[in-house]
Enzyme design. Structure first.
Site, PDB file in Angstrom:
ATOM      1  N   CYS A 164      -5.637  -5.130  -1.533  1.00 27.78           N
ATOM      2  CA  CYS A 164      -4.803  -5.038  -0.224  1.00 27.78           C
ATOM      3  C   CYS A 164      -4.121  -6.224   0.023  1.00 27.78           C
ATOM      4  CB  CYS A 164      -5.201  -4.408   0.773  1.00 27.78           C
ATOM      5  SG  CYS A 164      -3.872  -3.620   1.829  1.00 27.78           S
ATOM      6  N   ASP A 301      -9.118  -1.044  -8.942  1.00 26.41           N
ATOM      7  CA  ASP A 301      -9.080  -2.498  -8.733  1.00 26.41           C
ATOM      8  C   ASP A 301      -9.754  -3.322  -9.884  1.00 26.41           C
ATOM      9  OD1 ASP A 301      -8.254  -1.829  -6.031  1.00 26.41           O
ATOM     10  OD2 ASP A 301     -10.088  -2.244  -4.996  1.00 26.41           O
ATOM     11  N   CYS A 344       1.428  -1.367   0.367  1.00 28.62           N
ATOM     12  CA  CYS A 344       1.057  -2.197   1.282  1.00 28.62           C
ATOM     13  C   CYS A 344       1.762  -1.881   2.747  1.00 28.62           C
ATOM     14  CB  CYS A 344       0.996  -3.777   0.914  1.00 28.62           C
ATOM     15  SG  CYS A 344      -0.361  -4.713   1.474  1.00 28.62           S
TER      16      CYS A 344
HETATM   17  P1  FAD Z   1     -13.698   1.378  -4.503  1.00 31.79           P
HETATM   18  O1  FAD Z   1     -12.944   2.187  -3.516  1.00 31.79           O
HETATM   19  O2  FAD Z   1     -14.138  -0.014  -3.602  1.00 31.79           O
HETATM   20  O3  FAD Z   1     -14.850   2.014  -5.338  1.00 31.79           O
HETATM   21  C1  FAD Z   1     -15.840   1.192  -6.506  1.00 31.79           C
HETATM   22  C2  FAD Z   1     -16.808   2.209  -6.412  1.00 31.79           C
HETATM   23  O4  FAD Z   1     -17.585   1.617  -7.641  1.00 31.79           O
HETATM   24  C3  FAD Z   1     -17.927   1.982  -5.177  1.00 31.79           C
HETATM   25  O5  FAD Z   1     -18.117   3.171  -4.787  1.00 31.79           O
HETATM   26  C4  FAD Z   1     -18.914   1.289  -5.789  1.00 31.79           C
HETATM   27  O6  FAD Z   1     -20.344   1.654  -5.060  1.00 31.79           O
HETATM   28  C5  FAD Z   1     -19.027   1.654  -7.310  1.00 31.79           C
HETATM   29  N1  FAD Z   1     -19.547   0.720  -7.918  1.00 31.79           N
HETATM   30  C6  FAD Z   1     -19.660  -0.606  -7.747  1.00 31.79           C
HETATM   31  N2  FAD Z   1     -20.405  -1.224  -8.850  1.00 31.79           N
HETATM   32  C7  FAD Z   1     -20.986  -0.236  -9.499  1.00 31.79           C
HETATM   33  C8  FAD Z   1     -21.754  -0.186 -10.685  1.00 31.79           C
HETATM   34  N3  FAD Z   1     -22.456  -1.086 -11.429  1.00 31.79           N
HETATM   35  N4  FAD Z   1     -21.979   1.285 -11.319  1.00 31.79           N
HETATM   36  C9  FAD Z   1     -21.479   2.353 -10.590  1.00 31.79           C
HETATM   37  N5  FAD Z   1     -20.781   2.274  -9.548  1.00 31.79           N
HETATM   38  C10 FAD Z   1     -20.489   1.259  -9.170  1.00 31.79           C
HETATM   39  N6  FAD Z   1      -5.209   0.406  -0.079  1.00 31.79           N
HETATM   40  C11 FAD Z   1      -4.033   0.905   0.302  1.00 31.79           C
HETATM   41  O7  FAD Z   1      -3.563   1.797  -0.611  1.00 31.79           O
HETATM   42  N7  FAD Z   1      -3.256   0.857   1.320  1.00 31.79           N
HETATM   43  C12 FAD Z   1      -3.979  -0.036   2.483  1.00 31.79           C
HETATM   44  O8  FAD Z   1      -3.379  -0.126   3.255  1.00 31.79           O
HETATM   45  C13 FAD Z   1      -5.119  -0.729   1.972  1.00 31.79           C
HETATM   46  N8  FAD Z   1      -5.889  -1.499   2.910  1.00 31.79           N
HETATM   47  C14 FAD Z   1      -6.935  -2.095   2.634  1.00 31.79           C
HETATM   48  C15 FAD Z   1      -7.710  -2.837   3.801  1.00 31.79           C
HETATM   49  C16 FAD Z   1      -8.931  -3.329   3.564  1.00 31.79           C
HETATM   50  C17 FAD Z   1      -9.440  -4.169   4.721  1.00 31.79           C
HETATM   51  C18 FAD Z   1      -9.615  -3.161   2.363  1.00 31.79           C
HETATM   52  C19 FAD Z   1     -10.930  -3.624   2.151  1.00 31.79           C
HETATM   53  C20 FAD Z   1      -8.803  -2.317   1.354  1.00 31.79           C
HETATM   54  C21 FAD Z   1      -7.592  -1.868   1.565  1.00 31.79           C
HETATM   55  N9  FAD Z   1      -7.021  -1.127   0.479  1.00 31.79           N
HETATM   56  C22 FAD Z   1      -5.854  -0.517   0.757  1.00 31.79           C
HETATM   57  C23 FAD Z   1      -7.478  -1.232  -0.822  1.00 31.79           C
HETATM   58  C24 FAD Z   1      -8.048  -0.118  -1.365  1.00 31.79           C
HETATM   59  O9  FAD Z   1      -9.231   0.220  -0.498  1.00 31.79           O
HETATM   60  C25 FAD Z   1      -8.738  -0.208  -2.710  1.00 31.79           C
HETATM   61  O10 FAD Z   1      -7.635  -0.631  -3.532  1.00 31.79           O
HETATM   62  C26 FAD Z   1      -9.357   0.821  -3.497  1.00 31.79           C
HETATM   63  O11 FAD Z   1     -10.623   1.475  -2.590  1.00 31.79           O
HETATM   64  C27 FAD Z   1      -9.710   0.627  -4.842  1.00 31.79           C
HETATM   65  O12 FAD Z   1     -10.432   1.989  -5.362  1.00 31.79           O
HETATM   66  P2  FAD Z   1     -11.670   1.673  -6.420  1.00 31.79           P
HETATM   67  O13 FAD Z   1     -12.043   2.811  -6.715  1.00 31.79           O
HETATM   68  O14 FAD Z   1     -11.041   0.710  -7.678  1.00 31.79           O
HETATM   69  O15 FAD Z   1     -12.659   0.920  -5.636  1.00 31.79           O
END
Ligand code: FAD
Length: 416
Positions: A164, A301, A344
């Site tokens: 983000c 991400d 964003c």
């Molecule tokens: P995550 O949602 O972080 O999930 C990753 C998962 O993988 C977690 O549950 C973790 O436990 C698991 N994991 C990690 N390691 C392992 C392993 N070794 N084995 C198995 N599982 C594992 N996005 C927007 O669209 N709009 C916004 O306004 C926005 N604002 C944000 C504000 C903040 C403060 C933050 C922190 C983030 C924001 N985001 C926003 C970004 C958004 O939250 C992320 O881009 C999104 O959560 C990405 O999804 P993901 O599944 O890739 O990662």
């Protein structure tokens, strides 16, 4: 764990991207045999944490039991993946078991790299040091903002990549808006310390954002990277790079410090045969298929692509991965294309947002026509979207395979 240790599809990570991809796969073929490997008991709606830091949402609203977001028909393996063995279509769990797959989806997110800033991890949550990037940090930000009676308030932004791209400055605008209302802003010296060279990565959004930087009288410092936090004495140390590239360490006293921690690829990805040079998962930037193994896809991400790392990006990517994985499985062309969309919502006041939406190369990609929402302006429409509509869309659509605003772009037929 279940007795079974081989699945059609194994998904690593039950966060935003992993759950959305599982839901989109099952929507297309409900009979698929899918396992999700996720160690945590709770699922976070992290986009809500900016709003928790401003007292708009409660922390509880952004957290649900992981069991509640797991699609009904998947097997949840409650453990973390330790290593990959893609030559043998297997992953190894931390407790040592092996899980085999025909197709693998990698979605473990990005790592908050606390090691890169001395003292930071211990400092967060007391002495005026906070971060909306950690679960306990966001409610503390709101406490600090309410208690603040003036002084020096510093907001930091690390070098790219981090999730983000707007969140570090969103925290600043929302805090300033509150202090403006309470008459505290006049006694406050606000500084945005940005390790990078510009306020925002897409140039068109800088002039509308600057209106708010000026309104709140915030000082912008570029090339100023946080390297150490001494919470007890309220001193932050920065490595400051000048125009000639010379780096000097500078100490600053603060009364409140909001930190966006530096971020990097998770170690078990960086150390795996699936990694690109940056440590993130090597994928084709449009098909999201691994560039190393055809039966592996990446989403969220963790992928080594240059989109804004957001849940909004994951919402589009999940559909592309579901469609392309099933095409790969059927032996047909991978026709679904991810164009780098990310979004964003820049919360510049507590009732207006500049809804930045853009794809690869900074191409502006608004969801709404200009007469509904002008992407380059702070609008009330975008605030209502973020505060009232998007959380509902997240829990009830994105995580359930209802692909609103998420349709994928298709290649011309016959085109590989
Ligand atoms: P995550 O949602 O972080 O999930 C990753 C998962 O993988 C977690 O549950 C973790 O436990 C698991 N994991 C990690 N390691 C392992 C392993 N070794 N084995 C198995 N599982 C594992 N996005 C927007 O669209 N709009 C916004 O306004 C926005 N604002 C944000 C504000 C903040 C403060 C933050 C922190 C983030 C924001 N985001 C926003 C970004 C958004 O939250 C992320 O881009 C999104 O959560 C990405 O999804 P993901 O599944 O890739 O990662």
């Amino acid at each position: 764990m279940s007795e079974q240790s081989k699945f059609d599809i194994v998904i690593v990570g039950g966060g935003s991207a992993g759950i959305a991809t599982a839901a989109s796969l099952l929507k297309r073929q409900y009979w698929l045999n899918i396992a999700i490997i996720e160690p945590k008991d709770e699922h976070f709606y992290q986009p809500g944490w900016t709003m928790v830091g401003a007292g708009v949402f409660s922390s509880e609203e952004t957290i649900r039991p992981e069991a509640d977001v797991m699609p009904e028909d998947v097997t949840w393996i409650k453990d973390a993946v330790a290593t990959f063995d893609p030559d043998n279509n297997a992953v190894t769990l931390e407790r040592g078991d092996k899980v085999e797959y025909n197709y693998l989806v990698v979605a473990p997110g990005i790592k908050l790299n606390f090691d890169a800033v001395e003292g930071l991890e211990e400092a967060i949550g007391k002495n005026g040091v906070t971060s909306n990037y950690v679960r306990e940090g966001a409610p503390y930000t709101w406490q600090l903002v309410q208690r603040f009676r003036g002084g020096k308030a510093i907001f930091t932004q690390p070098p790219l990549p981090f999730k983000c791209a707007g969140a570090p400055q969103k925290a600043m605008y929302l805090s300033c808006n509150e202090w403006e209302k309470k008459g505290v802003l006049d006694n406050t010296d606000v500084e945005f310390c940005n390790a990078g060279p510009a306020l925002f990565g897409v140039a068109e959004y800088i002039p509308p954002l600057m209106e708010f930087v000026e309104r709140y009288d915030a000082k912008l410092s570029f090339g100023k990277n946080l390297i150490k936090v001494d919470g007890e004495n309220q001193i932050a140390t920065f490595a400051v790079t000048d125009a000639d590239g010379k780096v000097t360490n500078v100490e600053e006293k603060f009364d409140m410090l909001h930190v966006c921690p530096p971020q990097c690829a998770p170690d078990f990805i960086a150390n795996s045969p699936l990694a690109a040079e940056t440590g993130f998962l090597a994928v084709d930037i449009n098909s999201l298929q691994s560039t190393k193994y055809d039966n592996v896809f990446g989403v969220g991400d963790v992928v080594a692509t240059l989109n804004a790392k957001t849940a909004a990006a994951a919402r589009k990517q999940a559909v592309v991965v579901a469609e392309n994985l099933l095409a790969q499985k059927d032996g047909t062309a991978l026709n679904s294309v991810y164009e780098g969309y990310g979004s964003c919502p820049l919360t510049v006041t507590k009732d207006r947002i500049i809804l930045a939406e853009f794809g690869y190369g900074g191409k502006i990609m608004p969801t709404f026509p200009k007469w509904i929402n002008n992407t380059l302006k702070a609008t009330k429409f975008a605030w209502v979207l973020k505060a009232d509509i998007l959380p509902w869309v997240y829990w009830n659509c994105m995580l359930k395979g209802r692909e609103w605003f998420a349709g994928s772009t298709k290649k011309d037929s016959g085109h590989h």
